[in-house]
Design an enzyme around this catalytic site. Structure first.
Site, PDB file in Angstrom:
ATOM      1  N   CYS A 160       0.814  -1.228   0.000  1.00  0.00           N
ATOM      2  CA  CYS A 160       0.000   0.000   0.000  1.00  0.00           C
ATOM      3  C   CYS A 160       0.846   1.277   0.000  1.00  0.00           C
ATOM      4  CB  CYS A 160      -0.957   0.001   1.183  1.00  0.00           C
ATOM      5  SG  CYS A 160      -2.036  -1.432   1.204  1.00  0.00           S
ATOM      6  N   HIS A 172      -3.183   7.264   2.825  1.00  0.00           N
ATOM      7  CA  HIS A 172      -3.619   5.970   2.286  1.00  0.00           C
ATOM      8  C   HIS A 172      -5.051   5.706   2.754  1.00  0.00           C
ATOM      9  CE1 HIS A 172      -3.925   1.901   1.127  1.00  0.00           C
ATOM     10  NE2 HIS A 172      -3.737   1.381   2.328  1.00  0.00           N
ATOM     11  N   ASN A 176     -10.140  -0.027   0.157  1.00  0.00           N
ATOM     12  CA  ASN A 176      -8.679   0.056   0.158  1.00  0.00           C
ATOM     13  C   ASN A 176      -8.166  -0.524  -1.166  1.00  0.00           C
ATOM     14  OD1 ASN A 176      -5.941  -0.286   0.529  1.00  0.00           O
ATOM     15  ND2 ASN A 176      -6.109  -1.148   2.586  1.00  0.00           N
TER      16      ASN A 176
HETATM   17  O1  UT7 Z   1      -3.460  -0.994   3.823  1.00  0.00           O
HETATM   18  C1  UT7 Z   1      -3.332  -1.399   5.132  1.00  0.00           C
HETATM   19  C2  UT7 Z   1      -4.269  -2.552   5.273  1.00  0.00           C
HETATM   20  N1  UT7 Z   1      -5.164  -2.671   6.291  1.00  0.00           N
HETATM   21  C3  UT7 Z   1      -5.632  -1.800   7.219  1.00  0.00           C
HETATM   22  O2  UT7 Z   1      -5.314  -0.677   7.333  1.00  0.00           O
HETATM   23  C4  UT7 Z   1      -6.611  -2.368   8.172  1.00  0.00           C
HETATM   24  C5  UT7 Z   1      -6.318  -1.987   9.603  1.00  0.00           C
HETATM   25  N2  UT7 Z   1      -7.277  -2.579  10.511  1.00  0.00           N
HETATM   26  C6  UT7 Z   1      -8.573  -2.256  10.531  1.00  0.00           C
HETATM   27  O3  UT7 Z   1      -9.011  -1.422   9.758  1.00  0.00           O
HETATM   28  C7  UT7 Z   1      -9.448  -2.896  11.561  1.00  0.00           C
HETATM   29  O4  UT7 Z   1      -8.662  -3.621  12.486  1.00  0.00           O
HETATM   30  C8  UT7 Z   1     -10.511  -3.818  10.917  1.00  0.00           C
HETATM   31  C9  UT7 Z   1     -11.513  -2.991  10.154  1.00  0.00           C
HETATM   32  C10 UT7 Z   1      -9.863  -4.823   9.983  1.00  0.00           C
HETATM   33  C11 UT7 Z   1     -11.246  -4.604  12.004  1.00  0.00           C
HETATM   34  O5  UT7 Z   1     -11.828  -3.703  12.933  1.00  0.00           O
HETATM   35  P1  UT7 Z   1     -11.694  -3.970  14.480  1.00  0.00           P
HETATM   36  O6  UT7 Z   1     -12.433  -2.890  15.148  1.00  0.00           O
HETATM   37  O7  UT7 Z   1     -10.224  -4.105  14.796  1.00  0.00           O
HETATM   38  O8  UT7 Z   1     -12.474  -5.327  14.658  1.00  0.00           O
HETATM   39  P2  UT7 Z   1     -11.954  -6.715  15.246  1.00  0.00           P
HETATM   40  O9  UT7 Z   1     -11.005  -7.359  14.311  1.00  0.00           O
HETATM   41  O10 UT7 Z   1     -11.543  -6.520  16.669  1.00  0.00           O
HETATM   42  O11 UT7 Z   1     -13.309  -7.565  15.256  1.00  0.00           O
HETATM   43  C12 UT7 Z   1     -14.393  -7.192  16.101  1.00  0.00           C
HETATM   44  C13 UT7 Z   1     -15.542  -8.130  15.816  1.00  0.00           C
HETATM   45  C14 UT7 Z   1     -15.167  -9.605  15.886  1.00  0.00           C
HETATM   46  O12 UT7 Z   1     -16.238 -10.303  16.486  1.00  0.00           O
HETATM   47  P3  UT7 Z   1     -16.183 -10.720  18.037  1.00  0.00           P
HETATM   48  O13 UT7 Z   1     -14.979 -11.591  18.181  1.00  0.00           O
HETATM   49  O14 UT7 Z   1     -16.049  -9.441  18.810  1.00  0.00           O
HETATM   50  O15 UT7 Z   1     -17.480 -11.441  18.240  1.00  0.00           O
HETATM   51  C15 UT7 Z   1     -15.074 -10.013  14.435  1.00  0.00           C
HETATM   52  O16 UT7 Z   1     -15.356 -11.382  14.235  1.00  0.00           O
HETATM   53  O17 UT7 Z   1     -16.056  -7.904  14.503  1.00  0.00           O
HETATM   54  C16 UT7 Z   1     -16.159  -9.167  13.823  1.00  0.00           C
HETATM   55  N3  UT7 Z   1     -15.973  -8.929  12.401  1.00  0.00           N
HETATM   56  C17 UT7 Z   1     -16.977  -8.658  11.550  1.00  0.00           C
HETATM   57  N4  UT7 Z   1     -18.304  -8.548  11.741  1.00  0.00           N
HETATM   58  C18 UT7 Z   1     -19.053  -8.247  10.671  1.00  0.00           C
HETATM   59  C19 UT7 Z   1     -14.802  -8.913  11.700  1.00  0.00           C
HETATM   60  N5  UT7 Z   1     -15.046  -8.635  10.421  1.00  0.00           N
HETATM   61  C20 UT7 Z   1     -16.383  -8.466  10.299  1.00  0.00           C
HETATM   62  C21 UT7 Z   1     -17.216  -8.151   9.213  1.00  0.00           C
HETATM   63  N6  UT7 Z   1     -18.540  -8.038   9.440  1.00  0.00           N
HETATM   64  N7  UT7 Z   1     -16.748  -7.938   7.969  1.00  0.00           N
END
Ligand code: UT7
Length: 320
Positions: free
Chosen positions: A114, A247, A277
């Site tokens: 990225c 980004h 993204n």
């Molecule tokens: O170019 C660089 C590439 N990437 C990035 O910049 C991404 C950086 N990270 C992020 O943007 C965030 O960490 C995410 C958007 C990927 C995830 O957000 P988060 O607030 O860190 O969520 P999490 O991973 O802690 O997940 C929270 C909950 C989980 O459920 P439980 O365990 O709390 O029951 C996940 O299973 O959200 C759940 N979850 C979803 N629910 C619905 C994860 N993905 C999804 C989804 N839809 N797509």
């Protein structure tokens, strides 16, 4: 003294626009509320089957060249930043060169995920400042949809396809005021496609894998730091930047970065809501959108910055 300035910008998004609810309809175990609240993403564009990074790069490049008022034959340097090249080799830059009808230019790909566009732009700037080249086409082009695991809801909702391009040309005054590039390979495991082609087979895992929270924290830390580093080199206060183009990965990362830099959100270009993204394409796509809708004007100071797998990160401060 020779400097490098942006002479034209262009971009291309595949016509297939996919809303969050379309992903739900495709069977992804997610919902619009979660995606919007956690990422700010509402839509992304996905390439058609058979549409490659060089296909997207071609249209973005033609639009940038048209704005710059140049032909393919004028270009003496082509750099494509991509993590989703058409082939293992030859480079996507060589394939783009052929599609453009250019012969003889220096052409190669850059792989910094990225941050790839920031790496490519910085390399092109240094070629031009050295006097060896005068007109560079710098492209970020990606078809991340090809490396997504559609059963992994934590990643597949985040990414989209697209391309953005810039024509950079030699000038008597800047142009690009400052750049900074960094990497720390000890974090390679938090965002990767840990597979390879070997003996006619994919060895390892051919899909994107990410520790989202680790990436989130890393991105917020380095994006504000690298922007400040660029400002220090240029002797400018971060608050004096007219536009920040970070980004486009997650609106929460973008907002946290702007806050750390002391910039209000009305001076930040945001396209993540509409593009998702797009990795190396995200910054030039956002730049093109804001130039074409009239927000970014000639003479304004624009900070571009990227962060991604590797880990890599970088920034470039332009006087547009
Ligand atoms: O170019 C660089 C590439 N990437 C990035 O910049 C991404 C950086 N990270 C992020 O943007 C965030 O960490 C995410 C958007 C990927 C995830 O957000 P988060 O607030 O860190 O969520 P999490 O991973 O802690 O997940 C929270 C909950 C989980 O459920 P439980 O365990 O709390 O029951 C996940 O299973 O959200 C759940 N979850 C979803 N629910 C619905 C994860 N993905 C999804 C989804 N839809 N797509």
């Amino acid at each position: 003294m020779t400097f490098a300035r942006v002479a034209g910008v262009g971009s291309y998004l595949p016509s297939n626009r996919v809303l969050n609810n379309d992903l739900v309809a495709r069977g992804v175990d997610t919902n619009d509320e979660w995606i919007v609240a956690r990422t700010g993403i509402r839509a992304r564009h996905l390439a058609e089957a058979g549409q490659t990074s060089s296909d997207l790069a071609l249209i973005a490049s033609q639009r940038a060249m048209e704005m710059a008022g140049i032909d393919a034959a004028d270009i003496d340097l082509i750099i494509v930043a991509t993590s989703t090249p058409d082939f293992v080799f030859p480079s996507t830059a060589c394939l783009l060169q052929n599609k453009l009808g250019n012969k003889g230019a220096t052409a190669f790909d850059v792989q910094a995920v990225c941050s790839g566009f920031l790496y490519a732009l910085t390399i092109a700037e240094k070629f031009i400042r050295s006097g060896s080249h005068r007109k560079a086409l710098v492209v970020g082009a990606e078809v991340f949809s090809r490396i997504l695991d559609w059963n992994d809801r934590a990643t597949c909702v985040l990414f989209g396809d697209g391309a953005g391009a810039v024509v950079l040309e030699a000038a008597d005054s800047p142009g690009i005021l400052a750049t900074a590039l960094h990497a720390d390979g000890s974090h390679h495991g938090i965002l990767s496609v840990p597979g390879n082609v070997c003996g006619g087979k994919v060895v390892g895992d051919p899909f994107l894998r990410m520790d989202g929270q680790a990436v989130f924290k890393f991105a917020v830390r380095v994006l504000a730091d690298v922007a400040k580093e660029c400002c220090d080199v240029a002797g400018l206060a971060p608050e004096s930047i007219d536009w920040l183009i970070p980004h486009q990965a997650n609106i929460r990362i973008i907002e946290a970065t702007a806050k750390k830099m002391g910039l209000p959100m009305d001076r930040v270009i945001v396209t993540v809501d509409q593009h998702g993204n797009t990795s190396a394409a995200s910054v030039p796509l956002a730049l093109d959108a804001a130039v074409r809708d009239g927000r970014i004007k000639r003479g304004q100071k624009v900070m571009l910055e990227g962060v991604g797998g590797g880990f890599t990160w970088g920034a470039a401060l332009l006087e547009f």
